[in-house]
Design a protein around this motif. Structure first.
Motif, PDB file in Angstrom:
ATOM      1  N   SER A   3      41.537  73.943  41.156  1.00 45.33           N
ATOM      2  CA  SER A   3      42.925  73.946  40.674  1.00 45.33           C
ATOM      3  C   SER A   3      43.816  74.789  41.582  1.00 45.33           C
ATOM      4  CB  SER A   3      42.983  74.488  39.240  1.00 45.33           C
ATOM      5  OG  SER A   3      42.210  73.675  38.376  1.00 45.33           O
ATOM      6  N   MET A   4      43.279  75.902  42.077  1.00 43.06           N
ATOM      7  CA  MET A   4      44.052  76.770  42.962  1.00 43.06           C
ATOM      8  C   MET A   4      44.427  76.024  44.238  1.00 43.06           C
ATOM      9  SD  MET A   4      44.289  79.875  41.600  1.00 43.06           S
ATOM     10  CE  MET A   4      44.355  81.112  42.858  1.00 43.06           C
ATOM     11  N   MET A   5      43.439  75.341  44.846  1.00 42.37           N
ATOM     12  CA  MET A   5      43.710  74.631  46.086  1.00 42.37           C
ATOM     13  C   MET A   5      44.728  73.523  45.867  1.00 42.37           C
ATOM     14  SD  MET A   5      41.181  72.613  48.688  1.00 42.37           S
ATOM     15  CE  MET A   5      41.606  71.022  48.027  1.00 42.37           C
ATOM     16  N   TYR A   6      44.629  72.856  44.720  1.00 44.22           N
ATOM     17  CA  TYR A   6      45.539  71.758  44.430  1.00 44.22           C
ATOM     18  C   TYR A   6      46.986  72.234  44.339  1.00 44.22           C
ATOM     19  CZ  TYR A   6      47.758  67.816  42.136  1.00 44.22           C
ATOM     20  OH  TYR A   6      48.600  66.773  41.832  1.00 44.22           O
ATOM     21  N   CYS A   7      47.189  73.462  43.849  1.00 42.53           N
ATOM     22  CA  CYS A   7      48.554  73.973  43.687  1.00 42.53           C
ATOM     23  C   CYS A   7      49.297  73.996  45.022  1.00 42.53           C
ATOM     24  CB  CYS A   7      48.524  75.371  43.064  1.00 42.53           C
ATOM     25  SG  CYS A   7      48.046  75.369  41.324  1.00 42.53           S
ATOM     26  N   THR A   8      48.677  74.582  46.057  1.00 46.82           N
ATOM     27  CA  THR A   8      49.345  74.604  47.364  1.00 46.82           C
ATOM     28  C   THR A   8      49.454  73.192  47.931  1.00 46.82           C
ATOM     29  OG1 THR A   8      47.194  75.132  48.352  1.00 46.82           O
ATOM     30  CG2 THR A   8      48.724  76.942  48.058  1.00 46.82           C
ATOM     31  N   PHE A   9      48.416  72.400  47.728  1.00 42.59           N
ATOM     32  CA  PHE A   9      48.397  71.036  48.277  1.00 42.59           C
ATOM     33  C   PHE A   9      49.532  70.203  47.676  1.00 42.59           C
ATOM     34  CE2 PHE A   9      46.866  66.867  49.383  1.00 42.59           C
ATOM     35  CZ  PHE A   9      46.108  67.064  50.530  1.00 42.59           C
ATOM     36  N   ALA A  10      49.669  70.252  46.355  1.00 39.61           N
ATOM     37  CA  ALA A  10      50.671  69.429  45.677  1.00 39.61           C
ATOM     38  C   ALA A  10      52.093  69.870  45.996  1.00 39.61           C
ATOM     39  CB  ALA A  10      50.438  69.476  44.162  1.00 39.61           C
ATOM     40  N   VAL A  11      52.340  71.180  46.005  1.00 35.66           N
ATOM     41  CA  VAL A  11      53.690  71.685  46.283  1.00 35.66           C
ATOM     42  C   VAL A  11      54.133  71.289  47.684  1.00 35.66           C
ATOM     43  CG1 VAL A  11      55.075  73.770  46.635  1.00 35.66           C
ATOM     44  CG2 VAL A  11      53.560  73.609  44.661  1.00 35.66           C
ATOM     45  N   SER A  68      48.942  81.596  38.903  1.00 34.41           N
ATOM     46  CA  SER A  68      47.904  80.658  38.486  1.00 34.41           C
ATOM     47  C   SER A  68      46.838  81.307  37.626  1.00 34.41           C
ATOM     48  CB  SER A  68      47.238  80.026  39.718  1.00 34.41           C
ATOM     49  OG  SER A  68      46.648  81.020  40.520  1.00 34.41           O
ATOM     50  N   LYS A  69      46.825  82.626  37.520  1.00 35.14           N
ATOM     51  CA  LYS A  69      45.802  83.287  36.726  1.00 35.14           C
ATOM     52  C   LYS A  69      46.034  83.022  35.239  1.00 35.14           C
ATOM     53  CE  LYS A  69      43.850  84.630  40.322  1.00 35.14           C
ATOM     54  NZ  LYS A  69      42.788  83.740  40.798  1.00 35.14           N
ATOM     55  N   GLY A  70      44.959  82.704  34.562  1.00 39.20           N
ATOM     56  CA  GLY A  70      45.058  82.341  33.165  1.00 39.20           C
ATOM     57  C   GLY A  70      45.411  80.892  32.967  1.00 39.20           C
ATOM     58  N   MET A  71      45.462  80.129  34.061  1.00 39.11           N
ATOM     59  CA  MET A  71      45.743  78.691  33.981  1.00 39.11           C
ATOM     60  C   MET A  71      44.726  78.023  33.043  1.00 39.11           C
ATOM     61  SD  MET A  71      45.474  75.952  37.110  1.00 39.11           S
ATOM     62  CE  MET A  71      46.015  77.181  38.274  1.00 39.11           C
TER      63      MET A  71
END
Length: 422
Positions: free
Chosen positions: A307-315, A342-345
């Motif tokens: 999920s963390m990697m996806y955040c930078t990828f999607a933005v 993203s913590k607590g996502m």
């Protein structure tokens, strides 16, 4: 039985694709297909509800028992510190890989989308992910409310307090701790019953997606999806390499044992759905129950690598699609901001979209850009949820190794050695 469950899940996945494609051909009208897909997905919804039914009690009982057996705050602080060191490092690596890969592959460059109106909305609420809100959200105002709402981080905090208090009371709490430990075994038995329904849930999840969208959507966003899964594959290699560095051949055993939880998370697009199965599989590594019950819930709040990697990828994909250039310095600031927001996502389907929406808003990027990825987000959520399973499985085992546990010999191997010795 475990191998049979994995086989049944794979068969269900294949059947889901076949049935979904047949439905899509028979009922090509979008509204009709959506209606059929909604009916099919009820099975998956029931399964996920059953999983959520046991998550709170399972985390509470297992974590309280684990903390009580650790005995003191010094041990808890040491284990927690080692876990957080791994989590923060893994998060930074995941975010960095996402940032580098989306810049190298540039999946959004060719879209040349016109900028949307300023007041265009995506339908995703983005206002609740600030550091201030996260800190407030992390501390429960009600233990019962945290359990009722499956707020894993809040349950973890309350359980740690409860477990430490029980350990400090000593023999007076011995009966209570024993009862809680017995309750955790009962809940694990319920977990077994629920997980036996996983193949049905997988079939329904895949069939409903393909029924509604058909295989065509995969071609439309082919470059975006292929780029993301290539990036995930690189992240898997990095995670396995790090695991192998600390665990040796045990890393292979961990990944092998996580096959069923991996497939459950992939097909249901929910890390949460794989949590009960992960607990049982990690204990077969073997990792002690006290380490699994303490580190794994923390991982579900702080170590969602996919999920963390996806955040930078999607933005950055959305920025590319609209032709908006972000400098490397801006991207690094974004990476650090995502470390906090993203913590607590939530480890539930599409939980990371809220973080993406908040990041778009923070950096003045078009929030309506989320509409570009909503159609295929389910397919991407499958990959990132499964990645979370691998990351947390390896992290828990590494922490156990750092704590001096013998994770190099599996229980099956140990049983064989005992039989030979006797």
């Amino acid at each position: 039985m475990k191998h049979k469950l994995t086989l049944y899940i794979v068969i269900a996945l294949i059947l889901g694709v076949i049935v979904g494609y047949a439905n899509h051909l028979l009922w090509p009208e979008p509204k009709v297909a959506e209606n059929i897909a909604n009916h099919i997905s009820l099975i998956t919804e029931i399964f996920l509800r059953l999983v959520k039914m046991i998550i709170g009690p399972l985390v509470f009982t297992s974590l309280v028992a684990g903390v009580a057996h650790m005995g003191d705050m010094k041990t808890i602080g040491r284990v927690g510190g080692k876990a957080m060191l791994w989590f923060i490092t893994a998060s930074l690596v995941s975010l960095f890989i996402g940032m580098v890969m989306v810049n190298l592959l540039a999946p959004g460059k060719d879209l040349n989308m016109p900028l949307p109106p300023v007041d265009a909305a995506s339908g995703i609420h983005a206002g609740s992910f600030s550091l201030d809100e996260f800190i407030k959200h992390a501390v429960p105002s009600s233990a019962v409310g945290a359990l009722a709402n499956n707020e894993v981080l809040q349950i973890v905090i309350f359980s740690i307090f409860f477990g430490v208090a029980a350990a400090s009371v000593g023999h007076k709490a011995r009966v209570l701790v024993a009862l809680i430990e017995e309750a955790s075994h009962v809940i694990l038995k319920i977990t077994g019953y629920v997980m036996s329904l996983a193949p049905l849930a997988v079939f329904a999840a895949i069939a409903s997606i393909v029924t509604e969208h058909g295989p065509g959507i995969l071609l439309t966003y082919g470059k975006y999806m292929a780029s993301f899964y290539l990036s995930l594959a690189i992240l898997w290699c990095v995670m396995f390499g790090a695991g192998f560095l600390f665990l040796g051949k045990t890393a292979v055993r961990v990944v092998s044992l996580l096959r069923a939880p991996f497939i459950v998370a992939f097909t249901t697009a929910s890390s949460e759905a794989a949590y009960p199965s992960m607990m049982r599989q990690l204990e077969r590594v073997p990792v002690s129950e006290k380490i699994v019950s303490f580190v794994l819930p923390l991982g579900y709040s702080f170590n969602l690598d996919g999920s963390m990697m996806y955040c930078t990828f999607a933005v950055l994909f959305i920025a590319q699609a609209y032709g908006i250039e972000l400098s490397w310095s801006q991207q690094i600031v974004m990476l650090l901001a995502l470390m906090v927001t993203s913590k607590g996502m939530g480890a539930v389907p599409r939980g990371s979209l809220v973080v993406v929406a908040a990041t778009l808003e923070m950096f003045k990027l078009p929030s309506a850009g989320l509409l570009l990825i909503l159609g295929v987000d389910q397919f991407l959520d499958m990959g990132r949820s499964a990645t979370n399973v691998i990351g947390n499985g390896l992290a828990t085992t590494v922490v156990a190794k750092w704590e001096g546990e013998n994770v190099d010999v599996g229980k099956d191997d140990a049983d064989e050695e005992l039989a030979i010795a006797s």
